[in-house]
Design a protein around this motif. Sequence first.
Motif, PDB file in Angstrom:
ATOM      1  N   LYS A 301      49.720  32.737  -1.435  1.00 28.84           N
ATOM      2  CA  LYS A 301      49.685  34.070  -0.834  1.00 28.84           C
ATOM      3  C   LYS A 301      48.894  34.082   0.371  1.00 28.84           C
ATOM      4  CE  LYS A 301      48.454  38.867  -2.050  1.00 28.84           C
ATOM      5  NZ  LYS A 301      47.949  39.599  -2.944  1.00 28.84           N
ATOM      6  N   PHE A 302      47.629  33.554   0.260  1.00 28.21           N
ATOM      7  CA  PHE A 302      46.534  33.733   1.398  1.00 28.21           C
ATOM      8  C   PHE A 302      47.269  32.990   2.581  1.00 28.21           C
ATOM      9  CE2 PHE A 302      43.250  34.332  -2.035  1.00 28.21           C
ATOM     10  CZ  PHE A 302      43.178  35.715  -2.062  1.00 28.21           C
ATOM     11  N   TYR A 303      47.817  31.930   2.506  1.00 32.06           N
ATOM     12  CA  TYR A 303      48.160  31.108   3.688  1.00 32.06           C
ATOM     13  C   TYR A 303      49.290  31.878   4.210  1.00 32.06           C
ATOM     14  CZ  TYR A 303      51.226  27.478   5.802  1.00 32.06           C
ATOM     15  OH  TYR A 303      51.693  26.768   6.547  1.00 32.06           O
ATOM     16  N   LEU A 304      50.286  32.393   3.518  1.00 35.17           N
ATOM     17  CA  LEU A 304      51.357  33.417   4.103  1.00 35.17           C
ATOM     18  C   LEU A 304      50.578  34.330   5.080  1.00 35.17           C
ATOM     19  CD1 LEU A 304      53.973  33.413   1.477  1.00 35.17           C
ATOM     20  CD2 LEU A 304      53.973  31.980   3.486  1.00 35.17           C
ATOM     21  N   GLU A 305      49.583  35.265   4.568  1.00 34.13           N
ATOM     22  CA  GLU A 305      48.897  36.153   5.039  1.00 34.13           C
ATOM     23  C   GLU A 305      48.264  35.556   6.410  1.00 34.13           C
ATOM     24  OE1 GLU A 305      46.123  37.630   2.280  1.00 34.13           O
ATOM     25  OE2 GLU A 305      47.665  39.012   1.294  1.00 34.13           O
ATOM     26  N   ASN A 306      47.634  34.552   6.424  1.00 40.37           N
ATOM     27  CA  ASN A 306      47.069  33.970   7.598  1.00 40.37           C
ATOM     28  C   ASN A 306      48.234  33.545   8.753  1.00 40.37           C
ATOM     29  OD1 ASN A 306      44.562  33.654   6.721  1.00 40.37           O
ATOM     30  ND2 ASN A 306      44.641  31.782   5.796  1.00 40.37           N
ATOM     31  N   LEU A 307      49.426  33.024   8.222  1.00 38.64           N
ATOM     32  CA  LEU A 307      50.575  32.929   9.378  1.00 38.64           C
ATOM     33  C   LEU A 307      50.905  34.218   9.773  1.00 38.64           C
ATOM     34  CD1 LEU A 307      52.665  30.192   7.374  1.00 38.64           C
ATOM     35  CD2 LEU A 307      50.965  29.883   9.130  1.00 38.64           C
ATOM     36  N   GLU A 308      51.111  35.062   8.836  1.00 43.61           N
ATOM     37  CA  GLU A 308      51.514  36.426   9.516  1.00 43.61           C
ATOM     38  C   GLU A 308      50.697  37.086  10.502  1.00 43.61           C
ATOM     39  OE1 GLU A 308      52.771  41.031   7.429  1.00 43.61           O
ATOM     40  OE2 GLU A 308      51.783  39.493   5.980  1.00 43.61           O
ATOM     41  N   GLN A 309      49.290  36.664   9.991  1.00 42.43           N
ATOM     42  CA  GLN A 309      48.292  37.528  11.036  1.00 42.43           C
ATOM     43  C   GLN A 309      48.267  36.920  12.228  1.00 42.43           C
ATOM     44  OE1 GLN A 309      46.606  40.252  10.091  1.00 42.43           O
ATOM     45  NE2 GLN A 309      45.866  40.409  11.999  1.00 42.43           N
ATOM     46  N   THR A 310      48.595  35.350  12.226  1.00 40.68           N
ATOM     47  CA  THR A 310      48.592  34.755  13.431  1.00 40.68           C
ATOM     48  C   THR A 310      49.757  35.339  14.485  1.00 40.68           C
ATOM     49  OG1 THR A 310      47.760  32.714  12.364  1.00 40.68           O
ATOM     50  CG2 THR A 310      48.732  32.441  14.473  1.00 40.68           C
ATOM     51  N   ILE A 311      50.827  35.393  13.772  1.00 42.72           N
ATOM     52  CA  ILE A 311      51.904  36.005  14.670  1.00 42.72           C
ATOM     53  C   ILE A 311      51.672  37.366  15.227  1.00 42.72           C
ATOM     54  CG2 ILE A 311      54.336  36.530  14.523  1.00 42.72           C
ATOM     55  CD1 ILE A 311      54.577  34.387  12.354  1.00 42.72           C
ATOM     56  N   LYS A 312      51.169  38.407  14.128  1.00 48.66           N
ATOM     57  CA  LYS A 312      50.783  39.518  14.653  1.00 48.66           C
ATOM     58  C   LYS A 312      49.778  39.720  15.869  1.00 48.66           C
ATOM     59  CE  LYS A 312      51.655  42.489  10.420  1.00 48.66           C
ATOM     60  NZ  LYS A 312      51.121  43.179   9.325  1.00 48.66           N
ATOM     61  N   ASP A 313      48.625  38.879  15.751  1.00 50.48           N
ATOM     62  CA  ASP A 313      47.787  38.853  16.782  1.00 50.48           C
ATOM     63  C   ASP A 313      48.755  38.505  18.247  1.00 50.48           C
ATOM     64  OD1 ASP A 313      46.011  39.537  15.096  1.00 50.48           O
ATOM     65  OD2 ASP A 313      45.053  37.580  14.620  1.00 50.48           O
ATOM     66  N   TRP A 314      49.383  37.454  17.949  1.00 47.94           N
ATOM     67  CA  TRP A 314      50.068  37.022  19.112  1.00 47.94           C
ATOM     68  C   TRP A 314      50.989  38.254  19.903  1.00 47.94           C
ATOM     69  CZ3 TRP A 314      55.323  35.636  19.712  1.00 47.94           C
ATOM     70  CH2 TRP A 314      55.986  35.195  20.734  1.00 47.94           C
ATOM     71  N   LYS A 315      51.775  38.775  18.932  1.00 43.84           N
ATOM     72  CA  LYS A 315      52.725  39.899  19.220  1.00 43.84           C
ATOM     73  C   LYS A 315      51.798  41.165  19.873  1.00 43.84           C
ATOM     74  CE  LYS A 315      56.746  40.312  18.099  1.00 43.84           C
ATOM     75  NZ  LYS A 315      57.833  39.932  18.884  1.00 43.84           N
ATOM     76  N   ALA A 329      46.874  30.038  24.369  1.00 48.07           N
ATOM     77  CA  ALA A 329      46.668  29.160  23.072  1.00 48.07           C
ATOM     78  C   ALA A 329      47.468  29.397  21.828  1.00 48.07           C
ATOM     79  CB  ALA A 329      45.465  28.595  22.975  1.00 48.07           C
ATOM     80  N   TYR A 330      47.400  31.069  22.040  1.00 47.04           N
ATOM     81  CA  TYR A 330      47.779  31.845  20.780  1.00 47.04           C
ATOM     82  C   TYR A 330      49.388  31.610  20.702  1.00 47.04           C
ATOM     83  CZ  TYR A 330      44.515  34.435  17.898  1.00 47.04           C
ATOM     84  OH  TYR A 330      43.892  34.781  16.810  1.00 47.04           O
ATOM     85  N   LYS A 331      49.956  31.523  21.902  1.00 52.97           N
ATOM     86  CA  LYS A 331      51.536  31.464  21.742  1.00 52.97           C
ATOM     87  C   LYS A 331      51.797  30.069  20.842  1.00 52.97           C
ATOM     88  CE  LYS A 331      55.554  31.544  24.591  1.00 52.97           C
ATOM     89  NZ  LYS A 331      56.344  31.428  26.029  1.00 52.97           N
ATOM     90  N   GLY A 332      51.122  29.124  21.429  1.00 52.34           N
ATOM     91  CA  GLY A 332      51.407  27.951  20.640  1.00 52.34           C
ATOM     92  C   GLY A 332      51.213  27.837  19.105  1.00 52.34           C
ATOM     93  N   LEU A 333      50.073  28.610  18.928  1.00 53.99           N
ATOM     94  CA  LEU A 333      49.614  28.820  17.416  1.00 53.99           C
ATOM     95  C   LEU A 333      50.724  29.537  16.658  1.00 53.99           C
ATOM     96  CD1 LEU A 333      45.790  29.494  17.193  1.00 53.99           C
ATOM     97  CD2 LEU A 333      47.120  27.818  15.896  1.00 53.99           C
ATOM     98  N   ALA A 334      51.273  30.631  17.424  1.00 54.07           N
ATOM     99  CA  ALA A 334      52.393  31.379  16.877  1.00 54.07           C
ATOM    100  C   ALA A 334      53.727  30.588  16.536  1.00 54.07           C
ATOM    101  CB  ALA A 334      52.472  32.771  17.711  1.00 54.07           C
ATOM    102  N   GLU A 335      54.008  29.862  17.409  1.00 55.31           N
ATOM    103  CA  GLU A 335      55.243  29.064  17.363  1.00 55.31           C
ATOM    104  C   GLU A 335      55.121  28.196  16.178  1.00 55.31           C
ATOM    105  OE1 GLU A 335      55.844  27.076  21.086  1.00 55.31           O
ATOM    106  OE2 GLU A 335      56.617  28.844  21.955  1.00 55.31           O
ATOM    107  N   ILE A 336      53.816  27.621  15.803  1.00 51.52           N
ATOM    108  CA  ILE A 336      53.789  26.490  14.750  1.00 51.52           C
ATOM    109  C   ILE A 336      53.942  27.383  13.672  1.00 51.52           C
ATOM    110  CG2 ILE A 336      52.054  25.127  13.760  1.00 51.52           C
ATOM    111  CD1 ILE A 336      53.224  23.964  16.061  1.00 51.52           C
TER     112      ILE A 336
END
Length: 796
Positions: A301-315, A329-336
Amino acid sequence: RKNTKRVPSFRKLLRTSKIKLDNKLRNKKYKQQSAAKKYRKEQKKLREAVRDAISRKPFPLEECKKKQVAEKRKEEEEEDALPLDMMDEDDLKLMEDLAQKASFLTRDLSSNEPVHVKKRKHESVMDKYEKVPRRMQTEPEKELIHLLPIKDKGGIIPQTMEKPVSNVAQDEEEDMEEMEEAEDFNEEPLPVLTPEEMAAQRRQKLQERKMHIAALASAILSEPDNNIKKLKELRSMLMEQDPNVAVIVRKLVMVSLMEIFKDIAPSYKIRPLTEAEKATKVKKETQKLREFEEGLVSQYKFYLENLEQTIKDWKQRKLKKSNVISLKAYKGLAEIAVKCLCELLVALPHFNFHNNIIVLIVPLMNDASKKISVLCCEAVKKLFKQDKLGYASLGVVKVISGLVKGRNYSVRPEVLKVFLHLRIKEVELQKDSEDIAPKKKFMTYKEKRKNLSRMQRKWKKAEEKLERELLEAEASESKEKKLKLHTETLNVVFVTYFRILKKAQKSPLLPAVLEGLAKFAHLINVEFFDDLLIVLHSLIASGGLSYRESLHCILSAFHILSGQGDVLNIDPMKFYTHLYKTLFSLHAGGTNDDVGIVLQCLDVMFAKRRKQVSQQRALAFLKRLSTLALHVLPNSSVGILATNRVLMQTFPKMDLLLDNESQGSGVYLPELDEPEHCNAQNTALWELHLLQRHYHPTVQKFAAHLIVGAPTEGSGALSLELSQRPATELFEAHSMREMTFNPPVASVTPRRKDTFSQMDSFIDEELNKQVQQHIRETALHKPLDFSKHLKESSLS
């Protein structure tokens, strides 16, 4: 107390068995041991209580204070007291009289209460307050800190302490000293690293992080039960703060965690334990398994929240306070992060939080970034293809339908095109729902008694028991459940399609809707057929559709009529006419890809509805398709000729077009758009003779085969590789998308060979000299001035 229990007699002992006597003896010993154990426990508790009481006894603070005060007073009195022989008799008498009376001399000065406080019980609070001595406010009031109060015989005594005031001047001096020390320290020059040294240092740091990630991951994978806590340590590396390696380390940790979760996640959904289950005692193995599952779900659950937060920060184009990672660099992180979510969507459709992943992925299918949109669409397609039961597909379809409606139909067409990859071949019909997957009924007791003998009933009972056990042990889901899920999924798909047809006919989603209707039209309920055919015809007649969209409309209409629509009395002549009229829109350019849809339409219109098609209509289409095969690419020619072969074998008297003599009255009218009235029987398939000399070998084979009447046997028959494959498959197999012929076309050798290598040998010697001289003269000329000529032309 006298024991009234009688000793058992010898006879009674003889009658009692040995086992019973042993049990009695064992019970007696057990009672004695339990009594002794109970006594020892009580004694131990008593000793502990006594020990606690001794340790908790209050320390007599007041007595100690009183002793110290009394000793001090005694010493002061001894120092101040005058010897009696030095005092007058009158003074001594006065002192003795005063000593017998209670006065301020005998008063305990430590207390603030008046002397005769016991006599004046009813004294008011204000009077007490007024009798407290006042103090002049000559010095500034100090801030007090209230402490815990003390309780004594006189009551509760409040305790306070002065707040320490820092010396401002002293603090300033200390700050100055610290600043000077820092300046002295900063004066020492930092070691300046060259770019090579910085790159080497970065590589070393990166290698250390990689080794740490690999060690943690291998430990978790080797023993997941014991090393579940290391998941937290690995997940904490997602917050890497070193700016030199932060981006790469975070990407590596994301991918590593994704692979770990794919590997160690169980093949079932973990549910939270109830309070009753937590309270019950279980085995060590069960408790260990519960702890592992709980830790796994929380870390996932925490891992999925981290991924979601990374995408939101980029958006939202947000940066963290630390600013360790740049916005680029956030765009590359969001793509991963999106890639990891897509992998988990496909790999763990049964595990926890799958619906949350769907809600994250589906809006990204409509993202402005094409790369992310394609990633999400491909993941959803994979999920549809591998979803055998339909739970995950239903969840995705519902979210897509809500997205299309919420965005007011302004989404990418690719979002709706993923519906084409749904694995739905049959649905539950309303009328025949009882006939689908009928449950096996077992015989009742009365039926068995009436129809079967005793031995037969016994065998029947054993057989039914075995069948029940087999049904319970069967792991695969029932067909009835699968059909129910597929029906619900398709209902949501059709609701989305019909909304777009009704409210957004000019939307760019219309081609995807028509394509979807063409695929799933045979599964639509019969009640919607009439309305849907009217809508499709009105769309074609409006003229606002592209050629490909109109082909999808025709294909949808004939799919509807070829399935359950057979029972309807509908003449689709207008759809035949439209296709016949627009066949010549196809050519070797951009519309060559639309030939695949035309071949599908022809298959549904003639092969599956041959009883409803007249001979005149079939002849007209055969002639026009043969003409069309002359000016399209080779793969389209192969597909069209394969369709002509099916027409010649399906409909009788098609060999009329292989004869030169006309049949009946009239002349063939190729420009007429009505296939029934163009008199196609009065023409011939002269195009086949041209196609026999086509540069593609497969086209030559098909043309030669059709000229002799498309026989199934003999010398004119086709090979099994060509004859058993449908037209659409042949069209795809001979595609020229890779700019190559399939099979390769032989190169044509020129008939004459050039015998002259030099062009000068054609010219006379004198003429050659003049040419060379002219070339040399022109080489010496000045460069032309184009601007001058342009000016002259403009002036004129």
